[in-house]
Design an enzyme around this catalytic site. Sequence first.
Site, PDB file in Angstrom:
ATOM      1  N   ARG A  24      -1.457  -5.934 -11.021  1.00 20.66           N
ATOM      2  CA  ARG A  24      -2.618  -5.047 -10.994  1.00 20.66           C
ATOM      3  C   ARG A  24      -2.893  -4.504 -12.394  1.00 20.66           C
ATOM      4  O   ARG A  24      -4.051  -4.302 -12.778  1.00 20.66           O
ATOM      5  CB  ARG A  24      -2.387  -3.909 -10.002  1.00 20.66           C
ATOM      6  CG  ARG A  24      -3.613  -3.051  -9.748  1.00 20.66           C
ATOM      7  CD  ARG A  24      -3.380  -2.120  -8.567  1.00 20.66           C
ATOM      8  NE  ARG A  24      -3.445  -2.835  -7.305  1.00 20.66           N
ATOM      9  CZ  ARG A  24      -2.785  -2.480  -6.209  1.00 20.66           C
ATOM     10  NH1 ARG A  24      -1.983  -1.438  -6.238  1.00 20.66           N
ATOM     11  NH2 ARG A  24      -2.923  -3.168  -5.093  1.00 20.66           N
ATOM     12  N   GLU A 181       6.155   7.341  -5.103  1.00 21.06           N
ATOM     13  CA  GLU A 181       6.508   7.658  -6.489  1.00 21.06           C
ATOM     14  C   GLU A 181       6.129   9.037  -7.004  1.00 21.06           C
ATOM     15  O   GLU A 181       6.719   9.520  -7.983  1.00 21.06           O
ATOM     16  CB  GLU A 181       5.877   6.611  -7.432  1.00 21.06           C
ATOM     17  CG  GLU A 181       6.436   5.216  -7.340  1.00 21.06           C
ATOM     18  CD  GLU A 181       5.784   4.367  -6.268  1.00 21.06           C
ATOM     19  OE1 GLU A 181       6.378   3.356  -5.880  1.00 21.06           O
ATOM     20  OE2 GLU A 181       4.674   4.722  -5.810  1.00 21.06           O
ATOM     21  N   SER A 203      -5.147   2.559   1.794  1.00 20.72           N
ATOM     22  CA  SER A 203      -5.270   1.156   2.197  1.00 20.72           C
ATOM     23  C   SER A 203      -4.929   0.947   3.670  1.00 20.72           C
ATOM     24  O   SER A 203      -5.325  -0.051   4.268  1.00 20.72           O
ATOM     25  CB  SER A 203      -4.355   0.280   1.338  1.00 20.72           C
ATOM     26  OG  SER A 203      -3.004   0.711   1.459  1.00 20.72           O
ATOM     27  N   ASP A 204      -4.181   1.888   4.247  1.00 23.89           N
ATOM     28  CA  ASP A 204      -3.778   1.809   5.649  1.00 23.89           C
ATOM     29  C   ASP A 204      -3.784   3.220   6.237  1.00 23.89           C
ATOM     30  O   ASP A 204      -3.565   4.195   5.515  1.00 23.89           O
ATOM     31  CB  ASP A 204      -2.360   1.239   5.795  1.00 23.89           C
ATOM     32  CG  ASP A 204      -2.157  -0.054   5.034  1.00 23.89           C
ATOM     33  OD1 ASP A 204      -2.304  -1.115   5.650  1.00 23.89           O
ATOM     34  OD2 ASP A 204      -1.839   0.002   3.821  1.00 23.89           O
TER      35      ASP A 204
END
EC number: 2.4.2.1
Length: 233
Positions: A24, A181, A203-204
């Site tokens: 990414r 993190e 994202s979920d």
Amino acid sequence: MTPHINAKIGDFYPQCLLCGDPLRVSYIAKKFLQDAKEITNVRNMLGFSGKYKGKGISLMGHGMGIASCTIYVTELIKTYQVKELLRIGTCGAISPKVGLKDIIMAMGASTDSKTNRVRFLNHDLSATPDFELSLRAYQTAKRLGIDLKVGNVFSSDFFYSFETHAFDLMAQYNHLAIEMEAAGLYATAMELSAKALCLCSVSDHLITKEALSPKERVESFDNMIILALEMMS
């Protein structure tokens, strides 16, 4: 040079975007930066420096989890004199206040990791971001028409959590999502007198079981990348 970063001193700009996935990082460098140059590749954890709208900015991968993230953050701050660190990542929502594609600004990070208790002599550390970075993110989001969601996140050592029964309790305490993190990033920046902030794209949704397609993940992440670059420029 450090055990995990083989960039030369001076290769990193004072402002650095962080991503867990090194691919990414490469994607951002190629799509959004001008004059991007790869500056480190130890263990295939890639780092780049380039320019966005004429201003220098660096990118660095940090892997998954607090342990990996804090290694790179520590070395960036202590050896390469990075002053502002902005993590952009994905997260799983646990609150009805947020939905897929929403961007969350983590104003606090709880955790099931013991790392912050170890560093803070077994006391509870309030792992929070830098106010000035947070204000810039909020103001930039307003300017771009992005409905930035603000709340706490839970930084877990477990991707496959066995404490799903705790999601409702976390949401009650204004925890919007789970990632891996932020609590370590914030604590390390606080310890070493640097500025840090974490933005996460949903994202979920761990409660509704909704999830973005791979194409939708890229599109929603691009919006967060633009927000991050704009606030740092």
